[in-house]
Design a protein around this motif. Structure first.
Motif, mmCIF file in Angstrom:
data_model
loop_
_atom_site.group_PDB
_atom_site.id
_atom_site.type_symbol
_atom_site.label_atom_id
_atom_site.label_comp_id
_atom_site.label_asym_id
_atom_site.label_seq_id
_atom_site.Cartn_x
_atom_site.Cartn_y
_atom_site.Cartn_z
ATOM 1 N N GLU A 1 -34.198 25.611 -82.583
ATOM 2 C CA GLU A 1 -33.331 26.640 -82.640
ATOM 3 C C GLU A 1 -32.689 26.487 -81.372
ATOM 4 O O GLU A 1 -31.472 26.746 -81.135
ATOM 5 N N ASP A 2 -33.396 26.285 -80.246
ATOM 6 C CA ASP A 2 -32.818 26.266 -78.996
ATOM 7 C C ASP A 2 -31.822 25.050 -78.710
ATOM 8 O O ASP A 2 -30.695 25.277 -78.167
ATOM 9 N N ASP A 3 -32.279 23.759 -79.300
ATOM 10 C CA ASP A 3 -31.599 22.784 -79.283
ATOM 11 C C ASP A 3 -30.287 22.826 -79.854
ATOM 12 O O ASP A 3 -29.068 22.604 -79.296
ATOM 13 N N LEU A 4 -30.206 23.338 -81.107
ATOM 14 C CA LEU A 4 -28.824 23.501 -81.760
ATOM 15 C C LEU A 4 -28.012 24.619 -81.216
ATOM 16 O O LEU A 4 -26.892 24.452 -81.285
ATOM 17 N N ARG A 5 -28.590 25.517 -80.801
ATOM 18 C CA ARG A 5 -27.790 26.451 -79.901
ATOM 19 C C ARG A 5 -27.276 26.202 -79.090
ATOM 20 O O ARG A 5 -25.940 26.302 -78.687
ATOM 21 N N ASN A 6 -27.663 25.211 -78.168
ATOM 22 C CA ASN A 6 -27.217 24.786 -76.851
ATOM 23 C C ASN A 6 -26.055 23.808 -77.466
ATOM 24 O O ASN A 6 -25.187 23.679 -76.483
ATOM 25 N N ARG A 7 -26.209 22.880 -78.370
ATOM 26 C CA ARG A 7 -25.197 22.080 -78.953
ATOM 27 C C ARG A 7 -23.781 23.053 -79.174
ATOM 28 O O ARG A 7 -22.826 22.432 -78.906
ATOM 29 N N MET A 8 -24.013 24.135 -79.894
ATOM 30 C CA MET A 8 -23.043 24.815 -80.194
ATOM 31 C C MET A 8 -22.268 25.621 -79.009
ATOM 32 O O MET A 8 -21.011 25.229 -78.783
ATOM 33 N N ILE A 9 -22.968 25.571 -78.026
ATOM 34 C CA ILE A 9 -22.326 26.393 -76.720
ATOM 35 C C ILE A 9 -21.546 25.258 -76.204
ATOM 36 O O ILE A 9 -20.675 25.481 -75.482
ATOM 37 N N LYS A 10 -22.329 23.974 -75.926
ATOM 38 C CA LYS A 10 -21.698 22.939 -75.229
ATOM 39 C C LYS A 10 -20.624 22.383 -75.890
ATOM 40 O O LYS A 10 -19.528 21.821 -75.122
ATOM 41 N N THR A 11 -20.322 22.441 -77.088
ATOM 42 C CA THR A 11 -19.162 21.832 -78.024
ATOM 43 C C THR A 11 -18.266 22.951 -78.012
ATOM 44 O O THR A 11 -17.110 22.863 -78.936
ATOM 45 N N LYS A 12 -18.368 24.377 -77.677
ATOM 46 C CA LYS A 12 -17.544 25.396 -78.033
ATOM 47 C C LYS A 12 -17.527 25.632 -79.445
ATOM 48 O O LYS A 12 -16.326 25.948 -79.915
ATOM 49 N N GLY A 13 -18.521 25.315 -80.345
ATOM 50 C CA GLY A 13 -18.209 25.612 -81.718
ATOM 51 C C GLY A 13 -17.713 24.499 -82.563
ATOM 52 O O GLY A 13 -17.616 24.584 -83.480
ATOM 53 N N ASP A 14 -17.448 23.286 -81.878
ATOM 54 C CA ASP A 14 -17.112 22.404 -82.758
ATOM 55 C C ASP A 14 -18.108 21.590 -83.629
ATOM 56 O O ASP A 14 -18.066 21.210 -84.541
ATOM 57 N N GLU A 15 -19.540 21.844 -83.127
ATOM 58 C CA GLU A 15 -20.799 21.539 -83.738
ATOM 59 C C GLU A 15 -21.004 23.234 -84.280
ATOM 60 O O GLU A 15 -21.208 24.032 -83.283
ATOM 61 N N LEU A 16 -21.260 23.172 -85.718
ATOM 62 C CA LEU A 16 -21.867 24.482 -86.120
ATOM 63 C C LEU A 16 -23.081 24.463 -86.783
ATOM 64 O O LEU A 16 -23.188 23.483 -87.498
#
Length: 289
Positions: free
Chosen positions: A204-219
């Motif tokens: 959960e933490d890892d994927l949440r950080n991915r979304m924030i880092k990519t500004k929603g390009d990764e969902l």
């Protein structure tokens, strides 16, 4: 001789690339979000997709052909041959490769029988589907990839990719201890089930950080960000049956199929779990390092 080679090279470079091929390549590079469309019967649900890996029929020698040996994978357990089912009819195509693993243990023999039955089942199911389709096109591509090959471990994934306008992929990993010729399960790596909560929290933490880092390009279907839409789905955590593999460096990786943890356009999603988070719960460091 050099003049002849140059002439052949010039002729090769002059071959025009079909416009259709350019379009296909461009579409694959862009990977736009997949459109929703009524899927064929055997793609209608995750349970149906799982059926591709569990149901079996007797193998028909007249429909299959044995191909040449695949190069050896490992010193004890290796892939020797595979059977391939092929069909091309109008706008419908199927290419289904079935792996076979060497080894004398009952577990290895059971795997080979399972793979053989699943390949046949998938092929028969494909033929039934195209007979019932009124129009359109459909392609089924199935095979396997070797993820890890060390002296101790063989991790490989079998995949089924079905394309009907958009595509959907199911990947199923198997990890084998080469020396004992036994299948390694996720629970067998740990002392107790506390690993589930630890891994779920990290994912959960890892994927949440991915979304924030990519500004929603990764969902992903993980809450806690402005990009999360619970109407699409919610990650409910892994189970002891979670799909996984072990890397050649001894790292544990969780693998999620299309629509399992994210929208379909994200494809297969993987998350590597840091060993230090698991260290106290591991039975040993024989596999996870």
């Amino acid at each position: 001789m050099h003049k002849k080679i140059k002439q052949l090279n010039d002729q090769y470079k002059a071959i025009p690339i079909p416009k259709e091929l350019e379009i296909v390549v461009a579409k694959n590079l862009q990977r736009p979000p997949k459109k929703k469309r009524k899927m064929p019967i055997f793609l209608a649900s995750a349970a149906a997709a799982a059926l591709l890996f569990t149901a079996g029929l007797n193998t028909s020698p007249t429909l299959a052909k044995n191909l040449a040996d695949v190069p050896i994978i490992g010193s004890v357990v290796k892939v020797l041959t595979f059977t391939e089912y092929e069909l091309e009819k109008d706008q419908y195509t199927a290419d289904i490769k079935v792996p076979q693993i060497s080894g004398s243990s009952s577990e290895i023999q059971a795997l080979n029988k399972q793979y053989e039955e699943e390949g046949k089942q998938l092929y028969e199911q494909f033929k039934t589907e195209i007979e019932n389709m009124e129009a359109g096109n459909m392609a089924v591509n199935s095979g396997y990839i070797v993820q890890t090959d060390t002296d101790d471990l063989l991790s490989f994934g079998r995949y089924v990719e079905v394309t009907v306008v958009s595509s959907s992929t199911v990947m199923k990993y198997t990890t084998i201890d080469k020396k004992s010729e036994t299948v390694i399960t996720l629970p067998s790596l740990f002392k107790d089930d506390r690993y589930l909560e630890i891994i779920n929290t990290y994912i959960e933490d890892d994927l949440r950080n991915r979304m924030i880092k990519t500004k929603g390009d990764e969902l992903y279907w993980i809450g806690g960000t402005e990009y999360f839409d619970e109407t699409m789905g919610v990650f409910e955590g892994i189970t002891p049956e979670q799909n996984f593999y072990i890397t050649d460096a001894g790292k544990l990786v969780m693998s999620f199929n299309d629509y399992e943890i994210a929208p379909g356009f994200m494809g297969v999603v993987t998350v590597e779990i840091p060993t230090e988070l698991l260290q106290d719960l591991l039975v040993s460091n024989q596999y996870i390092k």
